[in-house]
Enzyme design. Structure first.
Site, mmCIF file in Angstrom:
data_model
loop_
_atom_site.group_PDB
_atom_site.id
_atom_site.type_symbol
_atom_site.label_atom_id
_atom_site.label_comp_id
_atom_site.label_asym_id
_atom_site.label_seq_id
_atom_site.Cartn_x
_atom_site.Cartn_y
_atom_site.Cartn_z
ATOM 1 N N GLU A 861 0.856 -1.191 0.000
ATOM 2 C CA GLU A 861 0.000 0.000 0.000
ATOM 3 C C GLU A 861 0.892 1.243 0.000
ATOM 4 O O GLU A 861 2.030 1.200 0.478
ATOM 5 C CB GLU A 861 -0.892 0.011 1.237
ATOM 6 N N SER A 879 0.717 -3.991 -11.349
ATOM 7 C CA SER A 879 0.775 -4.470 -9.971
ATOM 8 C C SER A 879 -0.149 -3.612 -9.100
ATOM 9 O O SER A 879 -0.597 -2.529 -9.493
ATOM 10 C CB SER A 879 2.205 -4.399 -9.437
ATOM 11 N N HIS A 880 -0.414 -4.102 -7.904
ATOM 12 C CA HIS A 880 -1.322 -3.392 -6.989
ATOM 13 C C HIS A 880 -0.832 -1.976 -6.709
ATOM 14 O O HIS A 880 -1.616 -1.014 -6.761
ATOM 15 C CB HIS A 880 -1.441 -4.180 -5.682
ATOM 16 N N VAL A 881 0.458 -1.830 -6.424
ATOM 17 C CA VAL A 881 0.961 -0.503 -6.054
ATOM 18 C C VAL A 881 0.902 0.446 -7.255
ATOM 19 O O VAL A 881 0.655 1.652 -7.095
ATOM 20 C CB VAL A 881 2.398 -0.607 -5.485
ATOM 21 N N ARG A 884 -2.750 1.454 -7.617
ATOM 22 C CA ARG A 884 -3.099 2.342 -6.501
ATOM 23 C C ARG A 884 -2.519 3.739 -6.719
ATOM 24 O O ARG A 884 -3.167 4.748 -6.425
ATOM 25 C CB ARG A 884 -2.571 1.745 -5.206
#
Length: 1133
Positions: A861, A879-881, A884
């Site tokens: 995060e 990717s998630h980051v 985000r």
């Protein structure tokens, strides 16, 4: 013949047999061509197994070959009808040309020819031509002295004389590598993933704990739940077949000490407090439990009986509470039935806390380790400390248990022996042992490792690491010679007192790998004209300080002090002695490893007397010459040819390592030595690359990558990278326009392969290092860098260095720039440098912050208050980051230039403005006053989430079919699969699915058979507020759940009615695997991303519910995700 006094004859006469009379040969006075003698000597050497001859043996073989040819001539046979054997002229006999001059002339010819790679036959022909040239000079009337002066001027004499010390025939400067299909190097012997092992461990732990949880462990469980605070320390000591628990907690800011034992006889605790280690201080009256007696420097307390109906235990216990930071620990002993009880002869001692103890607590469950094996090792450590003989024998006794535990078991053995090798453990403690006993124990251990290596190809990489750590050892007198030959050195060189006598006493008491370093330090000291500073420099650079010399049972107090007339004798004898020391202690010494494989016989001067090592049979043709080449060029400044030779030797050796044989470990130690030498040579060769072009660096990368692949179990990705680099070199040589771009793609793939290798080391080795290290009291700094040091010691670190050298060159050539901008958002903020984004992901920055993070994995995060994240890492743009960052309007970019990154880190604490484009970022320092004018950097409080989580309820059904999927029962992905049915063409098949709906996990957790799991889960969730490491423990705890029979039956019915096969029909093990997969989905609720994401948007994580989709697995030819939009620019792809 005589039998019972009766003689037997041949009809009254003696028996008689005629023997053939050997023809008496007259050896003629003829000259046999030198080339034929050389060939005959070579054939004799080949027939005898290609042994390593001493110079004296070489001379004997040469004379024997010459005599054999003369015998052939005497019998009238011409050894080679192409040669003419002539009667030598008087002048030729008188002026016979010395072989040394012929050698030099042959070298001159070879050098003028451009130093070609001659075969042995070509070398022999060149040798004869050189002799003919010199004979021509003689025929012209030039004397041998004049010829010698003519051809031995300048550098030639030095170079050739060095060669002549080792070889009669000149050697080339480069070997010719064989062409091989690199895909034949692929190993697919990968061990099971660590996640699978952790799951298996959790399963086993669940089944074992419920059956054999000890009374003191149940006591600890209750006290931990009752106190509620952090656990500062927790230890369980063995008291014969009973146990003693000491638990230190911190409820309400105070330190509370609990002590419990399952001893049945009454127990008195004799205890004190301490402010420093080893101290006994009388406890203050206000901390004494009721009934305690205060003594002069201690107190005595009778343990009280305590039991619990809820946790079902009965123990004798003690409880004491003190203010924090007043004392650091508690020493104590026990008195029971008139007998004092200690901890292996020492006082018991428990520390009250400190930073390092949190690590011990985190590792206390042994998750991701072969815990039972490590516990056994910890219990045996006090015995292992007596000597190397004890340690190696204990390790040998544990090898079967380690093998049965698989990869984690062997990792545990390696970690323990690595602690030993790095001097984190005691080597010798009040025990005198003969060197031959140490080498015999080593030999026993390495024999067992050899056998496991031969039969377990999936664990060969770990087993090589174990052998490297242990050293070779040896049966017979190999070890005893260490003891005997130091006496020979002292006698031969008149040095029987001072430092040499102290070292002699140390060697007699307990030899160790330190002796190799001490011997080298003495040699360096003598070579430096007796400069004692050089002696200490060698010792200190290898980790031996003055304090360590004094710490030996037979301490070394004195410095060396030799006379100048002792110089030559000491250098000769210490050099020979070094070979003996390395034969026992060194697993990676190239010279001794080659000697053990090729065979040797040493005699004379009291060293290695009567030692004869036979060569390993079945070695490849030409292998001895290749090894000789390596020894001759091991100190070359230009290392490229040496590296190629080392790798060629490893390739030649590789097929033999896959065959089980008695001498397998000698071949293994040779391969380990070749591998180790590649690493040291490549580091020496960095200077050679300072001004080199990209092609030279790429060639070095292929060599190091090949070395790494040869040492790896699961090397498929490394081999494909190697194949890519070879193609990139080919493109570069052909001047292909896209060579740099292609090379950059291979470089990125190689980095990913290295990251995967490092992750394997971290997952397999680090948990064992932390858990075993906490049990053995290893220094915390050594635990923190354990895996890092293993990686640094291997080829992967050298490969990474070479990639870093090449990367900016490729980026510049391919016009790629220094940045990859994932989220191009302009930002202003204060610079904060961190090692890992993961470590700060839960932090809130009060001021707008630009994070410069060395590591970003992709699943983290982004912390509140962060306006930009800059990193050298390359997480995927999806990717998630990355996602985000784009949705949160945070600048996110990868920087490939280390100089730019270092410059950004230098702005720590300062205010910067970032102005990104699609391929670059401009940055500049701004004044604090400008921050208020920047709309992009107004730090706003995170508003409460508009989303609300509603806790889902169990609706009475453990399993449902896809027709029953609703928003109340399953998530969006499951519903979408159900929605697609009937909406897509018939030729597109939809996987058959069933689900365990929302609420099933909570229902299973509340079942009586899972009460212990539920209690432990509740305790761990309380600790989450302080320690996020509890997330992993929670996931592993979830994996201990047992399946209610009703769930099993309902799931079976639904799957079969939907046309899906039931795993249980394939056996109990198959159902256990399916049940573990279901629990892993539930456990994923507590992965770091899910937990921190809900916290970030102010959602109650506890309300989060997981349904489990169970669907048919497709055996796909291809699996991929199609992207139709660029995630950064939003344009169509």
């Amino acid at each position: 013949m005589k039998q019972k006094n009766k003689w037997f004859k041949n009809n009254g006469q003696n028996f008689h047999i005629k023997l053939p009379i050997r023809e008496k040969l007259i050896i003629p006075n003829v000259s046999v061509p030198e080339e034929l003698v050389q060939i005959q000597a070579y054939l004799r050497w080949e027939r005898k197994g290609k042994q390593m001859y001493t110079p004296e043996q070489e001379k004997e073989e040469y004379e024997s070959a010459h005599f054999e040819l003369l015998e052939e001539v005497a019998r009238g046979r011409i050894p080679d009808d192409r040669r003419e054997i002539k009667e030598p002229s008087v002048s030729k006999i008188k002026n016979r040309i010395p072989d040394d001059l012929v050698q030099i002339q042959a070298y001159v010819r070879w050098e003028k020819a451009g130093k070609p790679n001659y075969s042995r036959e070509q070398q022999l022909r060149e040798f004869e031509k050189a002799r003919e040239e010199l004979q021509t000079e003689l025929d012209k009337g030039v004397s041998i002295n004049e010829i010698q002066k003519k051809i031995t001027k300048g550098e030639i004499k030095t170079e050739v004389s060095n060669q002549l010390q080792n070889k009669r025939i000149f050697s080339t400067k480069r070997i010719q590598r064989k062409k091989r299909d690199i895909m034949q190097l692929v190993n697919k012997h990968a061990a099971k993933s660590v996640d699978d092992k952790v799951s298996k461990y959790a399963e086993g732990k669940a089944s074992v704990e419920s059956k054999v949880l000890k009374a003191v462990e149940l006591f600890a469980k209750e006290k931990e739940e009752h106190d509620g605070g952090a656990v500062l320390n927790k230890k369980i000591f063995k008291l014969a077949d009973k146990e003693l628990l000491v638990l230190v907690t911190k409820p309400g800011g105070k330190v509370k000490v609990h002590l419990a034992t399952d001893l049945e006889q009454p127990v008195t605790l004799h205890w004190a407090l301490s402010k420093k280690a080893g101290e006994w201080l009388e406890p203050p009256p206000n901390v004494l439990p009721a009934g305690s007696i205060s003594l002069q420097v201690a107190a005595e307390t009778q343990l009280k009986n305590e039991s619990s109906t809820e946790f079902s235990y009965q123990v004798q216990s003690f409880e004491m509470e003190i203010e924090k930071d007043t004392f650091i620990g508690m020493p104590f002993v026990l008195l029971s039935n008139g007998r004092w009880m200690k901890n292996n002869g020492s006082d018991f001692y428990i520390e009250f806390g400190g930073g390092s103890k949190h690590i011990q607590k985190d590792a206390s469950d042994g998750i991701g380790t072969a815990k039972a094996l490590l516990d056994t090792i910890a219990k045996m450590e006090s015995e292992a400390q007596k000597s190397f003989m004890h340690r190696f024998n204990i390790a040998a006794d544990l090898m079967d248990k380690a093998r049965d535990a698989g990869e984690l078991g062997l990792a545990g053995i390696f970690v323990w022996l690595r602690f030993m090798a790095t001097r984190q453990l005691i080597w010798n403690k009040n025990y005198n042992v003969k060197p031959r006993e140490i080498s015999k124990a080593q030999d026993r251990l390495t024999d067992l490792v050899q056998d496991i290596y031969a039969n377990n190809p999936q664990h060969r990489e770990l087993l090589r690491m174990v052998m490297f750590t242990v050293g070779r050892g040896g049966e017979g007198d190999v070890g005893q010679r260490i003891r005997d030959e130091i006496l020979v050195i002292q006698r031969n060189n008149d040095c029987k007192g001072g430092m040499m006598e102290e070292w002699h006493q140390k060697l007699h008491n307990n030899t160790s790998p330190d002796d190799v370093i001490i011997c080298q330090a003495l040699i360096d000291y003598i070579k430096s004209d007796f400069d004692v500073g050089v002696y200490w420099k060698t010792l200190n650079e290898n980790g031996i300080t003055k304090e360590r010399l004094l710490s030996y049972d037979r301490a070394i107090h004195s410095e060396p002090n030799f006379r100048r007339d002792q110089r030559d004798g000491l250098l000769r004898d210490l050099g020979n002695y070094m070979r003996t020391l390395k034969a026992v202690h060194s697993g990676a010494d190239l010279d001794s490893a080659i000697g053990n494989c090729m065979g040797y016989r040493s005699e004379g001067q009291g060293f290695m007397v009567g030692v004869q090592i036979n060569p390993v049979p079945g070695l490849p043709s030409g292998f001895p010459e290749l090894l000789q080449f390596l020894l001759e060029h091991i100190e070359d400044k230009n290392v490229e040819a040496l590296l190629e030779g080392l790798l060629e030797a490893r390739q030649e050796l590789r097929p033999l390592l896959f065959k089980s044989k008695d001498r397998l470990k000698d071949l293994l130690f040779l391969d380990i030595a070749l591998d180790s030498t590649v690493r040291t040579v490549i580091e020496r060769g960095y200077e050679e690359l300072n001004n080199a072009g990209p092609e030279k660096i790429m060639h070095f990368i292929t060599l190091v990558l090949e070395n790494l692949a040869l040492s790896s179990d699961d090397n498929e990705d490394l081999i494909y990278c190697l194949k890519g680099w070879k193609h990139a070199l080919s493109m570069s040589n052909r001047k292909n326009d896209h060579w740099a771009l292609f090379s950059k793609s291979v470089l990125d793939r190689t980095r990913l392969a290295l990251a995967s290798k490092a992750e394997w080391c971290q997952n397999v080795l680090q948990p064992s290092a932390e858990y075993l290290g906490s049990l053995l009291g290893v220094d915390q700094w050594a635990l923190n860098i354990f895996t890092e040091e293993i990686i640094r010691a291997g080829s992967a670190a050298a490969l990474s260095t070479l990639l870093n050298r090449l990367d900016p060159i490729l980026r510049q050539t391919a016009h790629l720039g220094s940045w990859q901008v994932i989220s191009p958002v302009e930002a202003v903020g204060y610079v904060v440098a961190v090692d890992e984004l993961l470590t700060v992901q839960n932090k809130t920055y009060k001021l707008p912050t630009i994070l410069v993070a060395k590591r970003v994995k992709g699943e983290e995060e982004i912390p509140d208050g962060t306006v930009a994240v800059l990193t050298p890492d390359m997480p995927d743009v999806l990717s998630h980051v990355s996602v985000r960052a784009r949705t949160s309007k945070v600048c996110f970019a990868t920087c490939f230039d280390p100089d730019i990154l270092a410059d950004l880190q230098a702005y720590e604490g300062k205010l910067l403005r970032l102005k990104p484009t699609s391929a670059d970022i401009a940055y500049s320092e701004v004044k604090v006053g400008e921050l208020a004018d920047s709309n992009s950097t107004n730090l706003k409080e995170v508003s409460p989430s508009h989303l609300k989580l509603v806790r889902k309820q169990f609706r009475g059904r453990y399993a449902i079919s896809s027709e029953e999927f609703t928003s109340e029962m399953v998530g969006a992905k499951s519903r979408n699969i159900s929605y697609l049915k009937g909406k897509v063409p018939s030729w597109i098949e939809i996987p058959t699915s069933v689900a365990l709906p929302f609420g099933v996990f909570e229902k299973v957790l509340n079942e009586d058979l899972n009460r212990e799991v539920a209690n432990k889960l509740q305790l761990l969730k309380k600790n989450l507020a302080e320690e996020f490491s509890a997330l992993r423990q929670i996931r592993c705890t979830v994996l201990q759940l047992a399946a209610p029979p009703q769930l099993v039956q309902e799931l079976k019915t639904k799957m079969q009615s939907s046309g899906m096969p039931w795993p249980g029909d394939e056996g109990v093990r198959r159902w256990e695997q399916a049940w573990m997969a279901i629990k892993k989905v539930w456990a994923s609720k507590w992965n770091e991303r899910a937990y921190f994401s809900t916290r970030k948007v102010k959602l109650d994580h506890d309300y989060l519910c997981m349904a489990v989709l169970v669907q048919e697995v497709i055996n796909a030819d291809y699996a991929f995700v199609i992207h139709t939009t660029n995630p950064s620019s939003k344009g169509f792809i």
